[in-house]
Design an enzyme around this catalytic site. Structure first.
Site, mmCIF file in Angstrom:
data_model
loop_
_atom_site.group_PDB
_atom_site.id
_atom_site.type_symbol
_atom_site.label_atom_id
_atom_site.label_comp_id
_atom_site.label_asym_id
_atom_site.label_seq_id
_atom_site.Cartn_x
_atom_site.Cartn_y
_atom_site.Cartn_z
ATOM 1 C CB ILE A 101 9.990 -43.618 11.080
ATOM 2 C CG1 ILE A 101 10.089 -42.091 11.102
ATOM 3 C CG2 ILE A 101 8.705 -44.051 10.378
ATOM 4 C CD1 ILE A 101 10.233 -41.451 9.728
ATOM 5 C CG ASN B 292 10.911 -47.137 8.206
ATOM 6 O OD1 ASN B 292 10.551 -45.968 8.101
ATOM 7 N ND2 ASN B 292 11.841 -47.515 9.077
ATOM 8 C CB ALA B 293 15.295 -50.000 5.547
ATOM 9 N N GLY C 281 20.051 -30.677 -2.207
ATOM 10 C CA GLY C 281 20.995 -31.462 -1.431
ATOM 11 C C GLY C 281 20.641 -32.926 -1.320
ATOM 12 C CE1 TYR D 57 16.205 -40.884 1.524
ATOM 13 C CE2 TYR D 57 15.030 -38.835 1.097
ATOM 14 C CZ TYR D 57 15.166 -40.016 1.813
ATOM 15 O OH TYR D 57 14.258 -40.318 2.801
ATOM 16 N N PRO E 51 7.169 -38.787 4.375
ATOM 17 C CG PRO E 51 8.434 -40.085 5.802
ATOM 18 C CD PRO E 51 8.022 -39.975 4.372
ATOM 19 N N GLY E 52 7.722 -35.525 5.756
ATOM 20 C CA GLY E 52 8.472 -34.284 5.643
ATOM 21 C C GLY E 52 9.588 -34.340 6.679
#
Length: 255
Positions: A18, A90-91, A151, A155, A185-186
């Site tokens: 990305i 973005n990282a 899961g 995050y 994002p998905g």
């Protein structure tokens, strides 16, 4: 349209899927792109591809969890490319397992990369933007932050924190002409998703399940995210701030 001509853009995690697509898209629009990545070879590869295509980009090694590295990379960017007009955080990093199977060392790494690292970047870049009374920040979170994801508990917690942080910074700095927005994002066809799938008992079955769950019938591609990111950084989005945009092919549709 060269609407970013002469503007300096930082993209963290710019050596990845990305991130790389986003760097290339900004360069196509005339930006001076600073490709930030802890993997300098990956950053250099993206920067080289931009230069070969006629754009302008420079690679910078930067571990966003290390504040000294962040400050040094931001200072080097401004010295070489000029004042920062756009920051794209973005990282990211993820580990895919039930929360009770994770360990504190994994929590610490997840938080350091996905939340604290973004705080470092904001703290380093915002003062200059505020002084110039102009700036665009786009933070990459995840639909896991909006609706949860089995899961990915820690995050999701980090990305949820990034969403709340972004809205607060958008309020604090609106008077400075700075907009702050979030792209979620998905499931996206990147190395990160491949790494998540590898940790599953049946990776192919997991990816098939992700694809079937998406109404538009395919996994997201890096360019899908880059399009949304560049739009939110553009003048076309100058009256949009504090917003969260899901780019998921319709996987999540709640407001």
């Amino acid at each position: 349209m060269q609407q970013f001509t002469g503007k300096t853009v930082i993209v963290t995690g710019g050596g990845g899927g990305i991130g790389g697509a986003t760097c290339r898209r900004f360069a196509q629009a005339g930006a001076l792109v600073a490709v930030f990545d802890m993997n300098l070879d990956a950053a250099r590869a993206v920067a080289a591809s931009i230069v070969e295509a006629g754009g302008k980009a420079t690679a910078f090694q930067c571990d966003i969890t290390d504040r000294a590295q962040v400050d040094a990379a931001v200072a080097a960017t401004e010295a070489q490319l000029g004042p920062i007009a756009v920051l794209v955080n973005n990282a990211g990093w993820d580990v895919f397992k039930p929360f009770t199977k994770t360990v504190p060392a994994e929590w610490a790494k997840l938080i350091a990369i996905n939340l604290t690292g973004a705080l470092h970047m904001h703290h380093a870049v915002l003062p200059g933007m505020a002084e110039r009374k102009a700036g665009r920040i786009v933070n990459i979170a995840s639909d896991a932050a909006r609706v949860g994801s089995s899961g990915e508990a820690v995050y999701a917690a980090c990305k949820g924190g990034l969403v709340a942080f972004s809205k607060t910074i958008a309020r604090e700095h609106a008077r400075h002409g700075i907009t702050v927005n979030v792209v979620c994002p998905g499931p996206t066809d990147t190395a990160l998703l491949a790494g998540v799938a590898e940790g599953a008992p049946n990776p192919e079955k997991l990816l098939e399940a992700f694809t079937r769950a998406i109404p538009l019938g395919r996994l997201g591609q890096a360019d899908d995210l880059a399009s949304a990111i560049v739009f939110l950084a553009s003048e076309d989005a100058s009256f949009i701030t504090g917003q969260v945009l899901s780019v998921s092919g319709g996987l999540t549709m709640n407001g």
